[in-house]
Enzyme design. Structure first.
Site, PDB file in Angstrom:
ATOM      1  CG  ASN A  90      -0.252   0.090   2.525  1.00 25.37           C
ATOM      2  OD1 ASN A  90       0.953  -0.110   2.616  1.00 25.37           O
ATOM      3  ND2 ASN A  90      -0.998   0.378   3.576  1.00 25.37           N
ATOM      4  CG  HIS A  91       4.718   1.445   1.271  1.00 24.43           C
ATOM      5  ND1 HIS A  91       5.806   0.664   1.592  1.00 24.43           N
ATOM      6  CD2 HIS A  91       4.025   1.604   2.428  1.00 24.43           C
ATOM      7  CE1 HIS A  91       5.783   0.375   2.877  1.00 24.43           C
ATOM      8  NE2 HIS A  91       4.698   0.931   3.402  1.00 24.43           N
ATOM      9  CD  GLU A 144      -2.590   9.033  -4.119  1.00 23.81           C
ATOM     10  OE1 GLU A 144      -3.127   7.910  -4.127  1.00 23.81           O
ATOM     11  OE2 GLU A 144      -3.161  10.062  -3.706  1.00 23.81           O
ATOM     12  CG  HIS A 203      -2.592   4.430   9.480  1.00 21.78           C
ATOM     13  ND1 HIS A 203      -3.706   3.633   9.665  1.00 21.78           N
ATOM     14  CD2 HIS A 203      -1.741   3.696   8.715  1.00 21.78           C
ATOM     15  CE1 HIS A 203      -3.525   2.481   9.052  1.00 21.78           C
ATOM     16  NE2 HIS A 203      -2.356   2.488   8.462  1.00 21.78           N
ATOM     17  N   GLY A 204      -5.139   6.175   7.943  1.00 22.45           N
ATOM     18  CA  GLY A 204      -5.548   5.979   6.553  1.00 22.45           C
ATOM     19  C   GLY A 204      -6.970   5.465   6.494  1.00 22.45           C
TER      20      GLY A 204
END
Length: 535
Positions: free
Chosen positions: A259-260, A263, A458-459
């Protein structure tokens, strides 16, 4: 009473909705689970009386797991509670380690004064991902747990602003995506374009981002907008194994996989004008760059090395062996803490070197110097780390070791540990969404210090296993959808795009709004992607 077969015959409508949105790991033979109503949700009957519903919280009462030192809690709205109830059913029927159980398990550890989980939480190795667990250090038995930090030590996010507008890069979007993909190695096992000597690598583990500044790869002002100024003290490279060093020293400036991501984004909405202005963000359509990565193979090996040491020591015998740890002030505890800090410093430098490459790529494509484009760091935050911090416990100031695993530090205005530039607004917390969706910038609150040890989400938080995502979705469809959205996607292995599809994650907007409703953080602005680089 109802009887539940979690894949087909649940009678609770809300549980059925959760079932559609959540996917298990490997399925085992089903068992019937007797359920009862809990505030309109179906939960296993064996959990009767074990919970209390509070505004934006699910309180897990002491006694849910034998040996708990106090209550535990998960921040959630009703929709996110749906997902938790489904996990509870799997916990009973499949012996699946639910986020609820893991949060309760962590409350049994020696010295613990708080175990909680964020709205994006899901089950992980021992501790839930999204968990925050604090131990008081005036208790000599208080433990530090490698599994409470995780394998990707100082996985974190940074945001870089620019003075560019969307129209400034629109016609260059494809070329900029290509240049970023070329400049920044991504994917499993990738190596950096700049190789550091083993001696320099030791310096990176000790000095973190400072090493890059001293060697011309980062700007001096970057240090002021990085958690811990990009360098955590008490970092001794001699406590990092040679096998860990060999996995990391060629990876400074690499994105990794899973998931790194990197963008290129545009500001889509500003909710707090003054806070955004303090960050140098003033306009809708302003171009920013977000980077999410960590300590790569170095952190993974250090975590594994010290899990093995903790298990061999036999000092701590937790309810789940994955919670293994040792007293913080023991020799092994101090060795792990120092080795972990080495990995954290590497991760700061890793994101710093990626930023160096981003600035180069923008200069190459747009033919402007990075300073002219105002490519300054807004902030860099950790979300997999253990830190010594002062918190109020029983109305007293107490030194604690706070484990954050998939949770972001979000200290309030005027806290001494945040940058002077952000003293008036609170620490920025950079929250990435899932692939193709929006991201957010939050700030910490005073209430968050009381409720969550100064922590927020965090996400988005995974709700579908990678295996199940690949079974249910096609990577071709995911890539085509990104094209239809006008997003330039560059991915090392296109066949794996489905693993990171939006459907595999919770709704990040729902997550950050829950944090705001719980008053543990405040939303400042929203961003949406134009370019996505994935490993």
């Amino acid at each position: 009473m109802a009887k539940s077969r979690y894949s087909r015959k649940n009678k609770g409508k809300k549980l059925q909705r959760a079932q559609q949105n959540t996917v298990s790991t490997e399925e085992k033979p089903e068992q019937e689970v007797e359920t009862i109503d809990f505030n309109g949700f179906q939960i296993p009957k064996v959990y009767d009386g074990k919970f209390e519903r509070k505004p934006m919280e699910l309180e897990i009462k002491k006694g849910f797991v034998e040996g708990m030192n106090g209550d535990a809690k998960i921040f959630c709205n009703d929709d996110l509670l749906n997902l938790l109830t489904f996990e509870m059913i799997k916990d009973i029927s499949n012996n699946y380690p639910s986020c609820v159980r893991q949060t309760a398990n962590a409350a049994t550890l020696p010295g613990v004064v708080g175990s909680l989980a964020m709205p994006d939480a899901h089950s992980g190795y021992g501790f839930s991902i999204g968990g925050v667990v604090a131990m008081r250090l005036d208790d000599p038995e208080a433990v530090i747990c490698p599994g409470g930090v995780g394998f990707d030590i100082n996985c974190g996010v940074r945001l870089i602003r620019t003075n560019l507008q969307r129209e400034d890069i629109e016609q260059h979007k494809a070329r900029l995506a290509d240049e970023l993909f070329k400049q920044i190695p991504s994917g499993v096992g990738t190596q950096a374009q700049i190789a550091f000597s083993p001696e320099d690598f030791d310096s990176i583990m000790k000095e973190g981002l400072e090493f890059l500044v001293e060697n011309g790869y980062a700007w001096e002002e970057d240090l002021n907008h990085c958690e811990e100024h990009g360098k955590i003290a008490n970092a001794d490279p001699s406590l990092v194994s040679n096998s860990a060093k060999s996995r990391g020293y060629k990876q400074v400036g690499t994105l990794g996989s899973g998931n790194h991501y990197l963008e290129v984004q545009v500001v889509d909405e500003i909710m707090d004008v003054e806070a955004a202005k303090a960050m140098g963000i003033t306009e809708i359509g302003q171009v920013c760059i977000m980077v999410h990565c960590g300590s790569r193979g170095l952190g993974h090996q250090v975590c594994q090395d010290y899990i093995n040491l903790c298990m061999k020591s036999g000092i701590c015998n937790p309810v789940d062996k994955q919670l293994t740890g040792v007293p913080f002030n023991s020799p092994i505890g101090q060795q792990y803490y120092s080795a972990m800090n080495c990995c954290a410093n590497f991760a700061f430098a890793n994101r710093g070197m990626i930023t160096y490459r981003i600035r180069q790529a923008f200069e190459t494509v747009l033919r402007m110097k990075p300073k002219k484009m105002d490519m300054h760091l807004v902030y860099d935050v950790c979300h997999n780390i253990a830190k010594v911090e002062e918190h109020d416990v029983d109305n007293k100031k107490v030194q604690c070791i706070v484990h954050r695993k998939g949770a972001t530090r979000a200290f309030p205005p005027q806290h001494p540990d945040i940058s002077e530039d952000y003293k008036e607004i609170g620490q920025p917390a950079i929250i990435g969404g899932s692939m193709g969706t929006c991201s957010y910038v939050l700030v910490g609150t005073q209430e968050g210090m009381k409720k969550s040890f100064g922590s927020t989400c965090h996400g988005a938080g995974r709700k579908m296993s990678r295996t199940k995502a690949m079974d249910n979705l096609t990577s071709k469809d995911v890539i085509n959808r990104m094209k239809e959205m006008g997003i330039e996607l560059r991915i090392t292995d296109p066949k794996l795009a489905a693993e990171e599809a939006d459907e595999a994650y919770k709704d990040v907007t729902e997550v950050v709004e829950t944090c705001q409703a719980a008053n543990i953080s405040k939303i400042v602005l929203r961003l949406k992607p134009l370019i996505v680089i994935k490993g």
